[in-house]
Write an enzyme that holds these catalytic residues in place. Structure first.
Site, PDB file in Angstrom:
ATOM      1  N   HIS A 217       0.795  -1.291   0.020  1.00  0.00           N
ATOM      2  CA  HIS A 217      -0.085  -0.111  -0.039  1.00  0.00           C
ATOM      3  C   HIS A 217       0.857   1.351   0.037  1.00  0.00           C
ATOM      4  O   HIS A 217       0.247   2.563   0.198  1.00  0.00           O
ATOM      5  CB  HIS A 217      -0.992  -0.225   1.418  1.00  0.00           C
ATOM      6  CG  HIS A 217      -1.977  -1.151   1.119  1.00  0.00           C
ATOM      7  ND1 HIS A 217      -3.004  -1.281   0.380  1.00  0.00           N
ATOM      8  CD2 HIS A 217      -1.599  -2.567   1.807  1.00  0.00           C
ATOM      9  CE1 HIS A 217      -3.702  -2.479   0.647  1.00  0.00           C
ATOM     10  NE2 HIS A 217      -2.715  -3.158   1.450  1.00  0.00           N
ATOM     11  N   LYS A 244      -2.186  -3.053  -6.981  1.00  0.00           N
ATOM     12  CA  LYS A 244      -2.784  -1.850  -6.503  1.00  0.00           C
ATOM     13  C   LYS A 244      -2.426  -0.633  -7.292  1.00  0.00           C
ATOM     14  O   LYS A 244      -2.713  -0.326  -8.338  1.00  0.00           O
ATOM     15  CB  LYS A 244      -2.358  -1.857  -4.760  1.00  0.00           C
ATOM     16  CG  LYS A 244      -2.819  -3.124  -4.208  1.00  0.00           C
ATOM     17  CD  LYS A 244      -2.700  -3.214  -2.851  1.00  0.00           C
ATOM     18  CE  LYS A 244      -2.873  -4.699  -2.095  1.00  0.00           C
ATOM     19  NZ  LYS A 244      -4.164  -5.229  -2.262  1.00  0.00           N
TER      20      LYS A 244
HETATM   21  C1  LIG Z   1      -0.290  -5.636   2.851  1.00  0.00           C
HETATM   22  C2  LIG Z   1      -0.453  -6.918   1.662  1.00  0.00           C
HETATM   23  N1  LIG Z   1       0.283  -7.692   1.308  1.00  0.00           N
HETATM   24  C3  LIG Z   1       0.128  -8.663   0.478  1.00  0.00           C
HETATM   25  C4  LIG Z   1      -0.909  -8.644  -0.285  1.00  0.00           C
HETATM   26  C5  LIG Z   1      -1.249  -9.582  -1.432  1.00  0.00           C
HETATM   27  O1  LIG Z   1      -0.974  -9.132  -2.741  1.00  0.00           O
HETATM   28  P1  LIG Z   1      -1.448  -9.690  -4.007  1.00  0.00           P
HETATM   29  O2  LIG Z   1      -2.920  -9.186  -4.009  1.00  0.00           O
HETATM   30  O3  LIG Z   1      -0.719  -9.254  -4.802  1.00  0.00           O
HETATM   31  O4  LIG Z   1      -1.487 -11.170  -3.658  1.00  0.00           O
HETATM   32  C6  LIG Z   1      -2.135  -7.642  -0.044  1.00  0.00           C
HETATM   33  C7  LIG Z   1      -3.274  -7.558  -0.968  1.00  0.00           C
HETATM   34  O5  LIG Z   1      -4.530  -7.583  -0.534  1.00  0.00           O
HETATM   35  C8  LIG Z   1      -1.837  -6.815   0.896  1.00  0.00           C
HETATM   36  O6  LIG Z   1      -2.733  -5.882   1.305  1.00  0.00           O
END
Ligand SMILES: Cc1ncc(COP(=O)(O)O)c(C=O)c1O
Length: 390
Positions: A217, A244
């Site tokens: 984020h 994101k």
């Molecule tokens: C802090 C955090 N780490 C890892 C992830 C996982 O990433 P991805 O959506 O690419 O699997 C998310 C996603 O929701 C997240 O908010």
């Protein structure tokens, strides 16, 4: 019935107002609006923080990448799936974050599992995780063979105490000291506040630990060129998802040469998984170039966030942050759902976040303010929230 917990657990989930359902967004172009069941809503739940999803230049690069390299990598990276598009993207990321090495993963979840599993080889590895760390970090850490300790959220004193205890234990023991990894999110996903990056880096250094930050984020949003936590301090290992603010898909991890070599040789998530789409890797290069030069996107998030906090009723408890994420803590699950439903009636999509994603009694509205929102959107959002919570 076979696996009879399935029906039981879902029923219980409904009774607790924690039931989750897929909603199909049928908007032709993803943006600040979504269309669900034929009705259009202003979206304040998207992670497209910089408004880059569906950007014409990124789409063009995606097409170019597909034409040059194909949509599919057609095998894992170590077989024949590692294309020039992947290598070029890794080089761009290394330059952007000023890091020696970068490795691509199919998702942030996979990258977190990979890292903790690889480093948690045995009990001589000690992991120190912030209590609010993402599910994928927690799963990765606890599914490894490392010893795991959790420090209170953003509490450097508690972290230091845990590290001191482990250092004292090591002095009494004739065996070699443990290998230590401190792990946190750079910007916390559910309240948007930042980790104390500089202090974490200092503590890591003084305890000969490595610092691992999940910048899912922060990337794109924080730092003068969107470098995330690396803008503030020297971070040993960074992970960021590309799904994101970057507006594509997949994830990357940056680290030193030794760890890179180790992961390529021993990380099961890396070795036994098809490489990410080369077309997406190519498109991501364009996205990162835009992130670096289009400062106005970050500035817009700050301006609109300030306006939102100014317009919200002072009685409403808002977590003020430097990121796109602003949480309004409601507490009770049912109440949070009711407010979210009320906002839907006004044409605003704001998902209620409930346990187990957040702690019991801390259900919330997680507002994300993105670079493609405008002043009118924010005024309308604040007006509707003020009415719905009154
Ligand atoms: C802090 C955090 N780490 C890892 C992830 C996982 O990433 P991805 O959506 O690419 O699997 C998310 C996603 O929701 C997240 O908010």
């Amino acid at each position: 019935m076979n696996f009879d917990f399935i029906r039981h657990d879902v029923k219980e989930q409904k009774a607790k107002s924690r039931y989750r359902q897929l909603v199909c967004n049928s908007t032709a172009s993803q943006g600040k609006e979504i269309v669900v069941n034929g009705k259009s809503y202003l979206n304040f739940s998207s992670n497209d923080y910089l408004g880059l999803n569906n950007h014409v230049e990124i789409n063009k690069a995606l097409q170019e990448g597909a034409d040059k390299f194909g949509v599919c990598a057609s095998s894992s990276s170590l077989v024949t799936g590692y294309h020039y598009a992947h290598q070029a993207l890794e080089d761009d990321i290394c330059q952007w974050l000023n890091k020696p090495k970068c490795l691509l993963f199919s998702s942030g979840f996979a990258a977190n599992l990979a890292l903790f599993q690889a480093l948690g080889k045995n009990e001589e590895s000690h992991f120190y995780l912030d209590k609010l760390s993402h599910a994928s970090m927690i799963d990765g850490a606890y599914h490894s063979k490392a010893r795991v300790k959790r420090f209170n959220h953003n509490n450097i004193d508690h972290l230091t105490k845990l590290l001191n205890n482990s250092d004292e234990g090591a002095t009494d023991s004739p065996s070699k000291p443990p290998s230590k990894l401190i792990a946190s999110e750079g910007v916390f996903s559910m309240d948007g506040c930042q980790a104390k990056v500089l202090e974490l880096a200092q503590v890591a250094k003084s305890h000969q630990a490595w610092l691992y930050l999940d910048d899912a984020h922060s990337i794109g949003v924080i730092g003068n060129e969107g470098q995330g936590s690396n803008y503030f301090a020297e971070i040993d290992i960074t992970m960021a998802t590309m799904g994101k603010a970057i507006g594509t898909s997949g994830a990357f991890l940056t680290c030193d040469e030794d760890l890179h070599e180790y992961l390529v040789n021993f990380s099961r998530h890396y070795i036994y998984s098809t490489a990410i789409s080369p077309a997406i890797a190519w498109a991501t290069r364009k996205s990162i170039a835009l992130i670096q030069k289009e400062h106005w996107r970050r500035e817009k998030i700050s301006e609109l966030s300030a306006l939102f906090s100014e317009l919200l009723n002072p009685e409403i408890e808002l977590v003020i942050t430097q990121s796109s994420i602003h949480a309004i803590i409601i507490g009770d699950e049912k109440k949070a759902l009711n407010i979210s439903d009320e906002l839907k009636k006004q044409g605003i999509w704001l998902t209620a976040i409930r346990p187990p994603t957040v702690a019991t009694n801390s259900s919330r509205l997680r507002v994300t303010i993105c670079a493609n929102h405008n002043t009118k959107d924010i005024k309308y959002l604040a007006e509707c929230i003020n009415k719905a919570i009154a």
